[in-house]
Design an enzyme around this catalytic site. Structure first.
Site, PDB file in Angstrom:
ATOM      1  N   LEU A  12      27.405 -10.393  14.507  1.00 51.87           N
ATOM      2  CA  LEU A  12      25.971 -10.675  15.258  1.00 51.87           C
ATOM      3  C   LEU A  12      25.249  -9.522  15.246  1.00 51.87           C
ATOM      4  CD1 LEU A  12      27.126 -12.774  18.505  1.00 51.87           C
ATOM      5  CD2 LEU A  12      25.967 -13.537  16.475  1.00 51.87           C
ATOM      6  N   GLY A  13      24.889  -8.866  14.279  1.00 52.82           N
ATOM      7  CA  GLY A  13      24.053  -7.813  14.068  1.00 52.82           C
ATOM      8  C   GLY A  13      22.573  -8.539  14.086  1.00 52.82           C
ATOM      9  N   LYS A 107      26.546  -9.261  -0.198  1.00 56.15           N
ATOM     10  CA  LYS A 107      26.453  -9.105  -1.604  1.00 56.15           C
ATOM     11  C   LYS A 107      27.565  -8.088  -2.320  1.00 56.15           C
ATOM     12  CE  LYS A 107      23.578  -7.420   0.594  1.00 56.15           C
ATOM     13  NZ  LYS A 107      22.042  -7.566   1.381  1.00 56.15           N
ATOM     14  N   GLU A 130      23.324 -17.704  -0.714  1.00 56.28           N
ATOM     15  CA  GLU A 130      22.065 -17.427  -1.003  1.00 56.28           C
ATOM     16  C   GLU A 130      21.362 -16.521  -0.430  1.00 56.28           C
ATOM     17  OE1 GLU A 130      19.521 -20.295  -2.991  1.00 56.28           O
ATOM     18  OE2 GLU A 130      18.774 -18.011  -2.994  1.00 56.28           O
ATOM     19  N   LYS A 206      23.422  -7.016  -6.409  1.00 57.30           N
ATOM     20  CA  LYS A 206      22.411  -8.224  -6.501  1.00 57.30           C
ATOM     21  C   LYS A 206      22.404  -8.932  -7.857  1.00 57.30           C
ATOM     22  CE  LYS A 206      20.362  -7.355  -2.330  1.00 57.30           C
ATOM     23  NZ  LYS A 206      19.255  -6.315  -1.538  1.00 57.30           N
ATOM     24  N   GLY A 303      15.565  -8.223   6.213  1.00 58.52           N
ATOM     25  CA  GLY A 303      15.278  -8.722   7.499  1.00 58.52           C
ATOM     26  C   GLY A 303      16.096 -10.128   8.199  1.00 58.52           C
TER      27      GLY A 303
END
Lengths: 429, 429
Positions: A12-13, A107, A130, A206, A303
């Site tokens: 829960l960051g 990732k 995603e 990525k 973000g």
């Protein structure tokens, strides 16, 4: 398929809290698009007392995230712990082994352990990610589905908002790398240990994922050539400007007859190209396919909001029962195309040297290049200051990376060359 | 789901032939992404003898396309005839009534009859139309799925490559509209009857479709305010340049408290905005959502290759059994939000007049604007030529469309005003 989709979130960051908030705030829209409510029923995180600015009322708190993997009240596990090993990997493996679908933004995990995880999937929706690439930009869906009919020639782009912000600031404010880094850390755009971002590792994670999907083969993170932006200085950016280029940290995956080339490094791109215009914390992806041509997608790459948007898009697909194999095709349909080593790369280069301003230096440098069969396109020396150290910039025509690397060793050893040379590749992207 | 997906294609123009070619050339990639082969088994078109540059060997020729709707050997009907009524509509209706999925590139049909067609779908995959909007750009999938968690604030963009090509040429070559149109027609970029493109109807069709999906309501083509680019002249483009803008034909759908505003018209956009930089035949879409922020997708919006890419993406989804409701949510989940009439629009305007260069003209014009409560931001008059007709450009602050429209009638009637005024809206997009 008419009941709600119940979600268990581990971690829960910023992103985890963002997912909880999004599922609450846009609940009606999400239920309409998902065909049924999507609701968080359980969460697990380290610190129960921390205020995350989001209501956890009515949500079960679980001390051990592993419990979520086998909890019959949880339809989907959302892994937002992070890291390629440890708790995150244990949880994902346990959930897949239990036949429970997983959604993750991790990732590092997909890039470094994607192949192993794929082996754990026994039919069903498996693992969705995603949010692992380019935040809010739905690029995984675009590659696996929207552009699925295409033979992909290349995927390239700006995948790290921190580096792009720093390079943009360096150019706009004519600041040096160290000062911009300190500023970015103070603003929370860069981490206390910024290595994953500025050394290119995050971009490489990525890129490895995108390359696997684009070219239909297993993830091969080890094959990615990785250079970061630590060596970029204000003088490089000023010279690039003068020559009509912008400097960007790019991830590039390209198919050639020899195989698949994957590389991450700072690059000079023409100022009128799509990627040159992507500034600040934005990400952008250029997908080149036959017959679609070039598709460019731009948006915020990190973000809470953009990442939560991607996580919930995966949940909506699960709620609707829309299934896609992890890399867009079944494991037995994946190809085993070779990765091309960086030494086999061909391209144009920008070489920036700090040299003693004295007669004969340029002749020595250009002799080394000539001896390696490298031809020059442009040479710039701005400002004269006999006896002092001055920058010299050399742009080469297209040449072999191996030749350039060998020349670089000799040039670095010339007595008049006062700092390790900076090498920036030129991309027409 | 393991057998092949058999496809019947009605219409073998540029796009139809492109789909046949793509399914042949990329057959292996498409089969891997689709999980099974996708094969054309039947085609129907007007002229059997025409050479389309593609092999039709082994494909059944059907004289009456309607036969495809009920042919048990055809799993999917691909409608590429075009037009909102007639053969195209008959075929789509018959196929849906027979429970057969349809893939189409027909924007006029979806925009003008989408609601009726939705009523014919009895469960199952229904009708898919990724190719109807922005060619190769997978924007329907992005809105319905990839950004499905977002509350969309606006969707806007450049959806007509012909108009964008013409406006780009007018600026680059300082050419007049009529000359560029003639050139575009000679090159095959514009049709002999160019009305659907240059009068904005094609853009309006696409916008109506995007707005329905973005805001989760039925398609409302009738509510779209439509203006084309016929009235844009070289002098408008020159003034826009001087003021730091580009002129683009935009489609804009925006949610406000009053409802949904949908409009198509030439607009001045700041030269640094994403849409200003989209040149030539390219299309671009800007999706603004909460919490994702702005996503920009750019690519080729027309042509055989990009359109075929989108058609086959829909076929791959069908082959995989990935289902999404026509507008992204079930019919009973759609909202009935009101469309806002153009008279209620608020924005800034650029007014270009051709006036007799004589004392008092500007005073007369500005008095009319003052009387309607419209305040000026900039007034430009370049070149003096007493007694001749000269251009005058006025930029207003934000005001009501209704006030502007009323003022325009009075200004047009002023004796010194020699041509109908040109009105171009200013968008910050």
């Amino acid at each position: 398929m008419n009941g709600e989709l119940s979600v268990g979130i581990a971690g829960l960051g910023t992103v985890g809290a963002g997912v909880v908030r999004l599922l609450q705030e846009n609940a009606a829209i999400i239920a309409a698009r998902a065909g049924r409510p999507v609701r968080v029923v359980a969460v697990s995180a380290r610190d129960r007392t921390r205020d995350r600015g989001v209501s956890l009322e009515g949500i079960r708190w679980v001390e051990d995230p592993l419990v979520l993997a086998t909890d019959p009240a949880v339809d989907v596990v959302v892994e937002l712990i992070g890291g390629a090993s440890g708790a995150a990997r244990d949880l994902v493996e346990a959930a897949l082994a239990a036949g429970k679908p997983v959604v993750t933004a991790n990732k590092a995990l997909i890039a470094q352990a994607g192949g192993d995880l794929a082996g754990l999937i026994r039919g069903g929706p498996g693992i969705r990610f995603e949010a692992a690439v380019a935040g809010g930009i739905p690029v995984i869906k675009a590659l696996r589905e929207g552009l699925g009919a295409n033979r992909i020639a290349s995927v390239s782009g700006i995948f790290n908002g921190t580096c792009n912000y720093m390079l943009t600031r360096m150019r706009d404010e004519k600041m040096e790398f160290a000062d911009v880094l300190a500023e970015a850390q103070a603003l929370g755009y860069a981490e206390a240990d910024p290595s994953a971002d500025i050394d290119g590792v995050d971009t490489a994670h990525k890129l490895a994922i995108l390359a696997a999907i684009a070219f239909g083969r297993q993830v091969d993170f080890g094959a990615v050539h990785v250079e970061g932006i630590r060596r970029i200085s204000a003088v490089d950016i000023a010279f690039a400007d003068e020559l009509g280029y912008r400097i960007k940290l790019l991830g590039i995956a390209r198919a050639s007859e020899a195989g698949i080339e994957t590389r991450v490094h700072p690059a000079m791109v023409p100022e009128n190209s799509a990627l040159a215009k992507v500034d600040g914390v934005n990400n952008a992806v250029v997908i080149s396919g036959e017959p679609v041509g070039d598709i460019v997608i731009q948006g915020r790459g990190a973000g809470a909001g953009p990442t939560a948007s991607a996580v919930v898009a995966d949940l909506i697909d699960l709620a609707r029962g829309r299934q896609t194999p992890m890399l867009g095709m079944a494991p037995d349909a994946l190809r085993s195309e070779a990765s091309v080593p960086m030494a086999a790369h061909r391209g144009a280069y920008c070489l920036r040297l700090m040299v003693l301003d004295q007669p004969g230096v340029i002749a020595d440098v250009t002799a080394v290049l000539r001896d390696h069969g490298i031809s020059l396109e442009t040479m710039l020396q701005r400002g004269r200051s006999p006896g002092d150290v001055v920058p010299v910039v050399i742009i080469t025509h297209e040449t072999d990376e191996a030749a350039m690397a060998a020349a670089l060793v000799q040039i670095a050893a010339l007595p008049a060359v006062q700092e390790p040379p900076a090498l920036i590749r030129i991309e027409q992207a």
